[in-house]
Motif scaffolding. Sequence first.
Motif, mmCIF file in Angstrom:
data_model
loop_
_atom_site.group_PDB
_atom_site.id
_atom_site.type_symbol
_atom_site.label_atom_id
_atom_site.label_comp_id
_atom_site.label_asym_id
_atom_site.label_seq_id
_atom_site.Cartn_x
_atom_site.Cartn_y
_atom_site.Cartn_z
ATOM 1 N N LEU A 134 11.267 -4.272 -11.330
ATOM 2 C CA LEU A 134 10.732 -5.583 -10.944
ATOM 3 C C LEU A 134 11.312 -6.052 -9.619
ATOM 4 N N LYS A 135 12.594 -5.812 -9.442
ATOM 5 C CA LYS A 135 13.246 -6.259 -8.217
ATOM 6 C C LYS A 135 12.690 -5.523 -7.007
ATOM 7 N N ALA A 136 12.525 -4.200 -7.186
ATOM 8 C CA ALA A 136 11.968 -3.393 -6.099
ATOM 9 C C ALA A 136 10.565 -3.866 -5.759
ATOM 10 N N GLU A 137 9.820 -4.172 -6.829
ATOM 11 C CA GLU A 137 8.442 -4.632 -6.660
ATOM 12 C C GLU A 137 8.405 -5.930 -5.850
ATOM 13 N N VAL A 138 9.252 -6.869 -6.246
ATOM 14 C CA VAL A 138 9.278 -8.166 -5.560
ATOM 15 C C VAL A 138 9.646 -7.979 -4.101
ATOM 16 N N GLU A 139 10.646 -7.138 -3.847
ATOM 17 C CA GLU A 139 11.069 -6.907 -2.464
ATOM 18 C C GLU A 139 9.940 -6.290 -1.649
ATOM 19 N N LYS A 140 9.279 -5.314 -2.251
ATOM 20 C CA LYS A 140 8.198 -4.612 -1.559
ATOM 21 C C LYS A 140 7.061 -5.586 -1.234
ATOM 22 N N GLN A 141 6.710 -6.350 -2.254
ATOM 23 C CA GLN A 141 5.592 -7.278 -2.073
ATOM 24 C C GLN A 141 5.884 -8.342 -1.031
ATOM 25 N N SER A 142 7.119 -8.839 -1.075
ATOM 26 C CA SER A 142 7.415 -9.905 -0.112
ATOM 27 C C SER A 142 7.418 -9.371 1.312
ATOM 28 N N LYS A 143 7.851 -8.117 1.470
ATOM 29 C CA LYS A 143 7.819 -7.499 2.790
ATOM 30 C C LYS A 143 6.387 -7.330 3.280
ATOM 31 N N LYS A 144 5.555 -6.860 2.362
ATOM 32 C CA LYS A 144 4.153 -6.634 2.682
ATOM 33 C C LYS A 144 3.483 -7.954 3.088
ATOM 34 N N LEU A 145 3.792 -8.943 2.294
ATOM 35 C CA LEU A 145 3.217 -10.266 2.532
ATOM 36 C C LEU A 145 3.636 -10.799 3.890
ATOM 37 N N GLU A 146 4.902 -10.550 4.194
ATOM 38 C CA GLU A 146 5.453 -11.000 5.471
ATOM 39 C C GLU A 146 4.734 -10.347 6.638
ATOM 40 N N LYS A 147 4.466 -9.057 6.495
ATOM 41 C CA LYS A 147 3.778 -8.303 7.531
ATOM 42 C C LYS A 147 2.373 -8.866 7.750
ATOM 43 N N GLN A 148 1.714 -9.113 6.639
ATOM 44 C CA GLN A 148 0.361 -9.637 6.731
ATOM 45 C C GLN A 148 0.331 -11.030 7.326
ATOM 46 N N LYS A 149 1.366 -11.775 7.027
ATOM 47 C CA LYS A 149 1.408 -13.142 7.554
ATOM 48 C C LYS A 149 1.594 -13.151 9.058
ATOM 49 N N GLU A 150 2.283 -12.127 9.553
ATOM 50 C CA GLU A 150 2.545 -12.046 10.985
ATOM 51 C C GLU A 150 1.251 -11.888 11.773
ATOM 52 N N GLU B 169 0.175 -14.929 -5.319
ATOM 53 C CA GLU B 169 0.131 -15.223 -6.757
ATOM 54 C C GLU B 169 0.825 -14.114 -7.546
ATOM 55 N N LYS B 170 0.558 -12.883 -7.142
ATOM 56 C CA LYS B 170 1.140 -11.725 -7.819
ATOM 57 C C LYS B 170 2.666 -11.731 -7.666
ATOM 58 N N LEU B 171 3.080 -12.055 -6.467
ATOM 59 C CA LEU B 171 4.515 -12.114 -6.179
ATOM 60 C C LEU B 171 5.189 -13.172 -7.038
ATOM 61 N N LYS B 172 4.523 -14.285 -7.155
ATOM 62 C CA LYS B 172 5.064 -15.376 -7.963
ATOM 63 C C LYS B 172 5.217 -14.941 -9.419
ATOM 64 N N THR B 173 4.204 -14.282 -9.945
ATOM 65 C CA THR B 173 4.283 -13.830 -11.355
ATOM 66 C C THR B 173 5.428 -12.848 -11.518
ATOM 67 N N ASN B 174 5.543 -11.952 -10.545
ATOM 68 C CA ASN B 174 6.608 -10.954 -10.640
ATOM 69 C C ASN B 174 7.987 -11.581 -10.613
ATOM 70 N N SER B 175 8.161 -12.556 -9.721
ATOM 71 C CA SER B 175 9.486 -13.171 -9.643
ATOM 72 C C SER B 175 9.771 -13.992 -10.895
ATOM 73 N N ARG B 176 8.698 -14.515 -11.484
ATOM 74 C CA ARG B 176 8.885 -15.245 -12.742
ATOM 75 C C ARG B 176 9.336 -14.287 -13.848
ATOM 76 N N ASP B 177 8.702 -13.123 -13.866
ATOM 77 C CA ASP B 177 9.086 -12.102 -14.849
ATOM 78 C C ASP B 177 10.543 -11.715 -14.685
ATOM 79 N N LEU B 178 10.917 -11.601 -13.410
ATOM 80 C CA LEU B 178 12.289 -11.215 -13.082
ATOM 81 C C LEU B 178 13.286 -12.219 -13.655
#
Lengths: 201, 131
Positions: A36-52, A69-78
Amino acid sequence: MFADCILIVFISVCTAFLGEGLTWIMVYRTEKYKKLKAEVEKQSKKLEKQKENESNDRVQKKKLERQEEKLKTNSRDLSLVKMKSMFAIGFAFTALLSMFNSIFDGRVVANLPFTPISFIQGISHRNLPGEDYTHCSFIFLYILCTMSIRQVRSIYIVFEMNKKKERKALNKWVTFIFLRVHKFSHVPFVLLFCYMLNLVW
Amino acid sequence: MANHSTKKSSKTTVEDAHAGQSLLSKAFTPEFQWTDKDEFLDVIYWIRQILGLMLGLVWGIIPLKGFIGLALFLLVNVAIVYIYYNSFQKVDEEEYGGASEILKEGLMTSFSSFLVAWIILYSALHSETGS
């Protein structure tokens, strides 16, 4: 009196380490947490790239929202994974605390250099004889010690998280998510404190 | 877009230049360019912790008593942090969400470490029944 104080500091350091060790066994080293942690890190990085390379494209925006939304659910799971074990640890510690409480029952462990305000007096003068409110009970000093140690420990966890991430990805968004997860991890502690206070009251 | 990329690359070079520096040396460099906001807040946090412990020890040795000790601690603590970020580092406080955000960072923890140090030293050195 001085020996008592040192003993209390020692006890709180030990319990903090014990708690951390137990959390490591029950949470940090589990596959689910790591994944889950790896997932959250990966997603947030991806999101950051897209936001740029932000664009006004509607489809793009919707995609971005979905990912958020997906990131939020994942961090909630975490945080949920963490929370469960922390409750278990919390109960164990409550038992430990009531044991220490009975050992130090009615003993003045320190003299306060100030008179606490009335609602703190309930804790600081807990189970102590007499009306001298500068006398300090075990529980007050213990809570103070735990407060400073626990915070130092949890900031250390955030430090570790930050170091592992790539520096470029460390932007407001990522920090926001991590702080949220981090903040959630305090909820059981707050509940535990309330519970402990209730129990020893 | 081109403008954006040049800005980004210049930022990266600044980051690379500071990459080898430890947090401690960054903290003691006047007007350091903080590329990582979290790092600056961490510095504030640790300054606070050390300050809390030191002031607790000093207050315990003097000894200061009563409400004045608490008030003086808060005042000194906030003032030192304010001077540090405003005069020494010259940080734009708006970037961190206002002055209150920086001044609040780690205040509670620092306060509890201060109380522990103050209480232990005071009761060991100055109370009638102590040691």
